[in-house]
Design an enzyme around this catalytic site. Structure first.
Site, mmCIF file in Angstrom:
data_model
loop_
_atom_site.group_PDB
_atom_site.id
_atom_site.type_symbol
_atom_site.label_atom_id
_atom_site.label_comp_id
_atom_site.label_asym_id
_atom_site.label_seq_id
_atom_site.Cartn_x
_atom_site.Cartn_y
_atom_site.Cartn_z
ATOM 1 C CB ILE A 1 -0.994 0.022 1.178
ATOM 2 C CG1 ILE A 1 -0.261 -0.151 2.521
ATOM 3 C CG2 ILE A 1 -2.063 -1.049 1.004
ATOM 4 C CD1 ILE A 1 -1.172 0.065 3.736
ATOM 5 C CB ILE B 1 9.476 -8.378 -8.609
ATOM 6 C CG1 ILE B 1 8.554 -7.165 -8.405
ATOM 7 C CG2 ILE B 1 10.951 -7.990 -8.479
ATOM 8 C CD1 ILE B 1 8.593 -6.516 -7.046
ATOM 9 C CB CYS C 1 9.303 -10.834 6.040
ATOM 10 S SG CYS C 1 7.566 -11.005 6.413
ATOM 11 C CB SER D 1 2.254 -1.687 5.503
ATOM 12 O OG SER D 1 1.782 -1.265 6.756
HETATM 13 C C1 LIG Z 1 6.189 -7.115 3.016
HETATM 14 S S1 LIG Z 1 5.034 -6.665 1.813
HETATM 15 C C2 LIG Z 1 5.516 -5.005 1.503
HETATM 16 C C3 LIG Z 1 4.486 -4.031 1.927
HETATM 17 C C4 LIG Z 1 4.742 -2.574 1.629
HETATM 18 N N1 LIG Z 1 6.002 -2.087 2.088
HETATM 19 C C5 LIG Z 1 3.635 -1.698 2.215
HETATM 20 O O1 LIG Z 1 3.899 -0.648 2.758
HETATM 21 O O2 LIG Z 1 2.473 -2.112 2.140
HETATM 22 C C6 LIG Z 1 5.605 -7.510 0.399
HETATM 23 C C7 LIG Z 1 4.815 -7.216 -0.865
HETATM 24 O O3 LIG Z 1 5.480 -7.850 -1.949
HETATM 25 C C8 LIG Z 1 4.527 -8.354 -2.855
HETATM 26 N N2 LIG Z 1 5.211 -9.430 -3.587
HETATM 27 C C9 LIG Z 1 5.715 -10.567 -3.070
HETATM 28 N N3 LIG Z 1 6.355 -11.266 -4.021
HETATM 29 C C10 LIG Z 1 6.254 -10.561 -5.165
HETATM 30 C C11 LIG Z 1 6.722 -10.776 -6.495
HETATM 31 N N4 LIG Z 1 7.427 -11.847 -6.814
HETATM 32 N N5 LIG Z 1 6.419 -9.848 -7.439
HETATM 33 C C12 LIG Z 1 5.693 -8.739 -7.104
HETATM 34 N N6 LIG Z 1 5.240 -8.501 -5.855
HETATM 35 C C13 LIG Z 1 5.511 -9.380 -4.907
HETATM 36 C C14 LIG Z 1 3.372 -8.793 -1.990
HETATM 37 O O4 LIG Z 1 2.172 -8.767 -2.734
HETATM 38 C C15 LIG Z 1 3.397 -7.753 -0.862
HETATM 39 O O5 LIG Z 1 2.519 -6.684 -1.150
#
Ligand SMILES: C[S@@+](CC[C@H](N)C(=O)[O-])C[C@H]1O[C@@H](n2cnc3c(N)ncnc32)[C@H](O)[C@@H]1O
Length: 400
Positions: free
Chosen positions: A20, A63, A85, A380
């Protein structure tokens, strides 16, 4: 045009694993005149909230499959990342770089040396224990070999006076020793300069990695020149938790912890707090679900004379009016600029007119459920901790 405080270049950021947009808000809260030009996340709920607030939808391609051009085309000089994580947690079996959820980060590290537009600035957030991982060694090595100076931290919002624990790992890196320019592949002076640059980076990186966990700063504020707390640092008192509580949420039936969740538990070691309590525990993405233990604090709203812990029978808990913290309260504890009942962000102009930064706020679209909001917030980060690191370390011109 926003300008870089160090060398007058515009700060142009990419936000990977954007959720977000916690890192985006952090950049804004830091007061750094820079902007995020593209974000990447494959979670469509998160992207809906992101678009609602920032006015554009993040790229939802995984990604792990981004190509050089997907990144290079933005000509960004700053990367903000908060990869998943789970690879570094007990729940994820500590699989580290062998966990499929680490692939996105590892892929970015593989692309980094091949980019035309190598970033000069980078901030990464993850859970505590990332500092012990092979992924961290890979990250530090990749950055070190490209001439970055790296700073690592384990910090919690309580160290900034916020009544919420959320101990997290942060890596902040700046490219201090950029690759020497080369005009021709055959010029022997240039080749020599390049070899010297490679050798110096390797040596610095090896020395840094040998410091192991000692390299990680755990105090705040910190004087990076000496590695200690500045002599003039005032003690930071915790703000009262009551100032983050929305009393109207006491009447929201959707926030009450269902009796069945309580009665089903064998272990009753809930983290129960009152508005008079000093602090709250980490809210995770399981917060608001039946997983009551370890997912975040519950607020006691009744029988405030009962302040015991370690309840022997679940029935004793039923008349305490236990409720979940609301999305608004969690957002405020995470220091998001939360607003209710607004659908778009303000584009507040900088009074000088040169460094116009949109005044983003966090608001949830009505299509997102309370559970989704809590999940997204649990995933987040604390915006103020990020803002401080950006301001005091990444974009500070005083620490070279
Ligand atoms: C720890 S959260 C980060 C949240 C962010 N910092 C926030 O403020 O909301 C990790 C995010 O990475 C995304 N994610 C995980 N693996 C991914 C990938 N291979 N490609 C794109 N997004 C990915 C997840 O959907 C998740 O929203």
């Amino acid at each position: 045009m926003p300008v870089n405080v160090i060398d007058n270049r515009p700060i142009v950021c990419l936000e990977f694993f954007s959720g977000i947009g916690g890192l985006h808000y952090g950049l804004q809260q830091s007061g750094t005149p820079g902007k995020v030009v593209m974000s990447f996340d494959m979670n469509e709920n998160a992207n809906t909230v992101y678009e609602h607030n920032f006015g554009y939808r993040p790229n939802n391609k995984a990604i792990d499959y981004l190509e050089l051009q997907d990144i290079d085309r933005h000509k960004a000089n700053c990367w903000l990342l908060s990869p998943p994580c789970q690879p570094y947690t007990r729940g994820g079996k500590y699989l580290d770089d062998q966990d499929p959820r680490a692939r996105g980060l590892i892929h970015l590290l593989q692309l980094l040396p091949q980019l035309k537009n190598t970033p000069d600035y980078l901030l990464l957030e993850n859970v505590m224990n990332f500092e012990n991982s092979r992924s961290r060694t890979m990250l530090v090595t990749t950055l070190g070999h490209l001439g970055f100076k790296v700073y690592e931290f384990l910090l919690s919002p309580v160290q900034l006076g916020i009544p919420n624990s959320r101990l997290r790992y942060f890596l902040v890196a700046r490219r201090e020793w950029p690759r020497p320019p080369s005009s021709s592949a055959e010029d022997s002076d240039e080749l020599e300069a390049y070899d010297a640059w490679v050798a110096a980076n390797k040596q610095r990186t090896d020395e840094y990695l040998q410091r192991g966990r000692d390299a990680v700063y755990t105090q705040w504020p910190i004087d990076l020149a000496t590695g200690s707390v500045p002599a003039n640092a005032a003690d930071i008192a915790l703000e009262p938790l009551a100032s983050y509580i929305d009393l109207a949420a006491n009447d929201d039936p959707l926030l009450l912890v269902p009796e069945v969740y309580i009665l089903k538990r064998k272990s009753l070691e809930f983290d129960i707090v009152r508005t008079s309590s000093p602090s709250t525990s980490t809210f995770t993405k399981a917060y608001g679900s039946k997983h009551l233990i370890g997912s975040g604090s519950l607020l006691q709203t009744k029988r405030l004379d009962v302040v015991e812990n370690g309840f022997k029978s679940p029935e004793r808990l039923l008349d305490l009016g236990l409720r979940f913290f609301s999305p608004k309260e969690v957002a405020l504890l995470h220091h998001f600029p939360y607003v209710e009942g607004k659908s778009q962000s303000d584009a507040a102009e900088d009074p000088q007119g040169e460094t116009a930064v949109p005044g983003y706020t966090l608001n949830f679209p009505s299509s997102t459920t309370q559970k989704q909001r809590l999940q997204l917030l649990g995933n987040s980060l604390n915006v103020k901790v990020v803002a401080e690191l950006l301001k005091q370390v990444l974009f500070s011109d005083t620490i070279r």
